[in-house]
Design a protein around this motif. Structure first.
Motif, PDB file in Angstrom:
ATOM      1  N   SER A  52      58.796  90.158  46.393  1.00  0.00           N
ATOM      2  CA  SER A  52      59.349  89.818  47.711  1.00  0.00           C
ATOM      3  C   SER A  52      58.769  90.712  48.792  1.00  0.00           C
ATOM      4  O   SER A  52      58.465  90.253  49.892  1.00  0.00           O
ATOM      5  CB  SER A  52      60.871  89.954  47.701  1.00  0.00           C
ATOM      6  OG  SER A  52      61.446  88.976  46.890  1.00  0.00           O
ATOM      7  N   MET A  53      58.607  91.984  48.484  1.00  0.00           N
ATOM      8  CA  MET A  53      58.063  92.919  49.474  1.00  0.00           C
ATOM      9  C   MET A  53      56.636  92.530  49.854  1.00  0.00           C
ATOM     10  O   MET A  53      56.262  92.582  51.024  1.00  0.00           O
ATOM     11  CB  MET A  53      58.112  94.348  48.942  1.00  0.00           C
ATOM     12  CG  MET A  53      57.818  95.381  50.007  1.00  0.00           C
ATOM     13  SD  MET A  53      58.897  95.299  51.458  1.00  0.00           S
ATOM     14  CE  MET A  53      60.411  95.904  50.786  1.00  0.00           C
TER      15      MET A  53
ATOM     16  N   GLU B  37      55.379  91.389  53.531  1.00  0.00           N
ATOM     17  CA  GLU B  37      54.209  92.031  54.143  1.00  0.00           C
ATOM     18  C   GLU B  37      53.187  90.973  54.572  1.00  0.00           C
ATOM     19  O   GLU B  37      52.652  91.033  55.682  1.00  0.00           O
ATOM     20  CB  GLU B  37      53.580  93.005  53.145  1.00  0.00           C
ATOM     21  CG  GLU B  37      52.385  93.747  53.695  1.00  0.00           C
ATOM     22  CD  GLU B  37      51.783  94.705  52.678  1.00  0.00           C
ATOM     23  OE1 GLU B  37      50.603  95.040  52.852  1.00  0.00           O
ATOM     24  OE2 GLU B  37      52.490  95.120  51.734  1.00  0.00           O
TER      25      GLU B  37
ATOM     26  N   ARG C  30      62.930  87.016  51.138  1.00  0.00           N
ATOM     27  CA  ARG C  30      63.626  88.285  50.890  1.00  0.00           C
ATOM     28  C   ARG C  30      64.253  88.285  49.510  1.00  0.00           C
ATOM     29  O   ARG C  30      64.656  87.267  49.004  1.00  0.00           O
ATOM     30  CB  ARG C  30      64.714  88.505  51.937  1.00  0.00           C
ATOM     31  CG  ARG C  30      64.151  88.650  53.332  1.00  0.00           C
ATOM     32  CD  ARG C  30      65.236  88.822  54.353  1.00  0.00           C
ATOM     33  NE  ARG C  30      65.530  87.506  54.929  1.00  0.00           N
ATOM     34  CZ  ARG C  30      66.726  87.079  55.275  1.00  0.00           C
ATOM     35  NH1 ARG C  30      67.773  87.837  55.093  1.00  0.00           N
ATOM     36  NH2 ARG C  30      66.882  85.882  55.784  1.00  0.00           N
TER      37      ARG C  30
ATOM     38  N   GLY D 137      67.965  92.327  49.534  1.00  0.00           N
ATOM     39  CA  GLY D 137      67.386  92.713  50.821  1.00  0.00           C
ATOM     40  C   GLY D 137      68.078  92.039  51.968  1.00  0.00           C
ATOM     41  O   GLY D 137      68.922  91.166  51.799  1.00  0.00           O
TER      42      GLY D 137
END
Length: 101
Positions: free
Chosen positions: A37-38, A42, A96, A100
């Protein structure tokens, strides 16, 4: 938006229009990105910043006078993690992680 609002309503409207018109394309790129997800967030952020600011710069007569690095960073900081709300962000929910924001 706040970081461009001091330049007048017309410029603010053009920046907002550019961001609205490029949001979906950035979401699509991020959805297709590999990884966590990160990584997807990004990819979304990089894509939206590039697409949005490229489009906005075409819509304005002297973008170099408006688009300082600080102004762009502040704009996206407010869009991605605004201080006015703990639950609001322009990052789509499906990008997300469940924990998050």
């Amino acid at each position: 938006h706040q970081s461009f609002g001091q330049h007048g309503k017309e410029i603010e409207a053009k920046v907002v229009t550019a961001l609205l018109r490029t949001h979906e394309g950035a979401v699509k790129k991020a959805t297709e990105a590999e990884g966590s997800s990160m990584r997807k967030i990004e990819a979304f952020t990089k894509s939206w910043m590039n697409l949005g600011m490229d489009r906005a710069s075409v819509m304005l007569s002297h973008p170099e006078e408006l688009f300082s690095e600080d102004a762009i960073l502040e704009l996206f900081r407010l869009l991605l993690s605004p201080t006015i709300s703990e639950s609001y962000t322009c990052v789509p929910r499906h990008l997300r992680s469940p924990k998050g924001r």
